[in-house]
Design a protein around this motif. Structure first.
Motif, short mmCIF file in Angstrom:
data_model
loop_
_atom_site.label_atom_id
_atom_site.label_comp_id
_atom_site.label_asym_id
_atom_site.label_seq_id
_atom_site.Cartn_x
_atom_site.Cartn_y
_atom_site.Cartn_z
N ILE A 100 -14.36 -39.78 -29.91
CA ILE A 100 -14.98 -40.88 -29.17
C ILE A 100 -16.20 -40.40 -28.40
CG2 ILE A 100 -14.61 -42.67 -27.42
CD1 ILE A 100 -11.59 -42.43 -28.06
N GLU A 101 -16.06 -39.27 -27.69
CA GLU A 101 -17.16 -38.77 -26.87
C GLU A 101 -17.03 -37.27 -26.69
OE1 GLU A 101 -19.92 -39.11 -25.99
OE2 GLU A 101 -20.41 -38.95 -23.87
N GLN A 102 -18.19 -36.59 -26.53
CA GLN A 102 -18.23 -35.16 -26.29
C GLN A 102 -19.37 -34.82 -25.34
OE1 GLN A 102 -18.46 -34.12 -30.66
NE2 GLN A 102 -16.85 -32.67 -30.10
N ALA A 103 -19.26 -33.67 -24.69
CA ALA A 103 -20.35 -33.16 -23.87
C ALA A 103 -20.21 -31.65 -23.80
CB ALA A 103 -20.34 -33.76 -22.46
N VAL A 104 -21.33 -30.97 -23.52
CA VAL A 104 -21.34 -29.51 -23.43
C VAL A 104 -22.08 -29.06 -22.18
CG1 VAL A 104 -21.22 -29.17 -25.94
CG2 VAL A 104 -23.45 -29.35 -24.82
N GLU A 105 -21.84 -27.81 -21.82
CA GLU A 105 -22.55 -27.16 -20.72
C GLU A 105 -22.86 -25.73 -21.15
OE1 GLU A 105 -24.49 -27.05 -17.22
OE2 GLU A 105 -23.23 -28.78 -17.76
N GLN A 162 -15.65 -36.15 -16.91
CA GLN A 162 -16.74 -37.08 -17.25
C GLN A 162 -16.57 -37.64 -18.66
OE1 GLN A 162 -20.46 -35.04 -16.50
NE2 GLN A 162 -19.74 -34.36 -14.49
N VAL A 163 -16.22 -36.79 -19.59
CA VAL A 163 -16.08 -37.22 -20.98
C VAL A 163 -14.92 -38.21 -21.12
CG1 VAL A 163 -15.41 -36.44 -23.29
CG2 VAL A 163 -17.16 -35.20 -22.02
#
Length: 286
Positions: free
Chosen positions: A235-240, A261-262
């Motif tokens: 559904i959703e992803q994020a990286v740092e 947050q994701v």
């Protein structure tokens, strides 16, 4: 802000000419004013996806049940898998958590402040750790320790899910692997947050394995739960970004913010009817 009632229509069907025209004609004939419309044609799969938000402009748009009954022939004509709900409808969600508090605390805060349009029906956990924060928010807490009887634990969880008439089960760092039977019962209705950028580092201790490999990006993934561990539609992803100075503990600390947050974005999009399943993937109308 509009004073008129409004709705959201979502649909999936075989791609063909005339779908948009049929939906637009249906709404126009009833005085429905389109406030947002998004569509996507998956040419490879031969499928068409659409989300339409609209509001009433006169009394020809009566109520949700009438709209559903009137739209049924359109849905049948195109063999649609469709849903029509009031725009202010709040899906009922049951949250499952283990010992980590960051994802649960973030969801509770967003819910309490009105920025997450869901109804939290309860929190289920295999540990007592999250009882205080849950009950402080006025939400029922259900402690269901495994005690070596996973089948009984899952039966109790499902009973709570059904008694509360929940629409979705949200695994907010619930560190238990669900059985295939339970996953099948909740197909398309169970969302998990995994603390890595899938498909990398599936399973347990992903930050430690990322540290061992010297990765330069860590992330989090919200996905639907399937019988294959950490393989469900994303559904959703994020990286740092991280570098050689980051320890495994540093990655865990940084990753907590990403996870919260994701998961919040994924839950919010689900509440807003922006996520449609497309076989092993998703279409997300943002």
């Amino acid at each position: 802000m509009s004073v008129f009632p409004s709705w959201v229509l979502t649909l999936v069907c075989a791609d063909r000419i005339g779908i948009v025209a049929a939906v637009s004609r249906f709404l126009a004939e009833r005085g429905g004013f389109i406030t947002d419309s998004q569509q996507y044609a998956d040419r490879e799969a031969g499928l068409f996806f659409m989300r339409v938000a609209f509001e009433a402009t006169n009394d020809r748009v009566a109520d949700t049940d009438t709209l559903r009954a009137d739209f049924a022939p359109v849905g049948s004509a195109f063999t649609m898998d469709w849903s029509l709900t009031a725009a202010d409808h709040r899906p009922r969600m049951l949250i499952a958590v283990s010992k980590a508090s960051h994802c649960l605390a973030d969801l509770l805060h967003r819910w309490q402040t009105g920025t997450l349009a869901i109804d939290i029906m309860g929190v289920v956990s295999n540990h007592p750790h999250m009882r205080r924060i849950t009950e402080w928010h006025g939400i029922p807490y259900h402690e269901l320790p495994a005690n070596g009887d996973k089948a009984a634990q899952e039966a109790a969880l499902l009973d709570i899910f059904e008694r509360t008439r929940s629409d979705y089960l949200v695994l907010a760092r619930y560190m238990q692997v669900l059985s295939q039977e339970m996953v099948e019962r909740l197909a398309g209705r169970c969302i998990n947050i995994h603390h890595s950028f899938l498909p990398g580092f599936k399973g347990a201790r992903p930050y430690h394995r990322a540290y061992d490999r010297g990765v330069k990006l860590i992330g989090a993934t919200a996905h639907f739960v399937t019988a294959d561990l950490d393989e469900g539609p994303i559904i959703e992803q994020a990286v740092e970004r991280v570098d050689h100075r980051a320890s495994a503990d540093d990655m865990i600390r940084i990753g907590r913010d990403i996870e919260a947050q994701v998961l919040a974005r994924a839950v919010g999009w689900m509440a807003d009817r922006r996520v449609l399943l497309n076989r092993g993937k998703t279409v997300v109308f943002r």
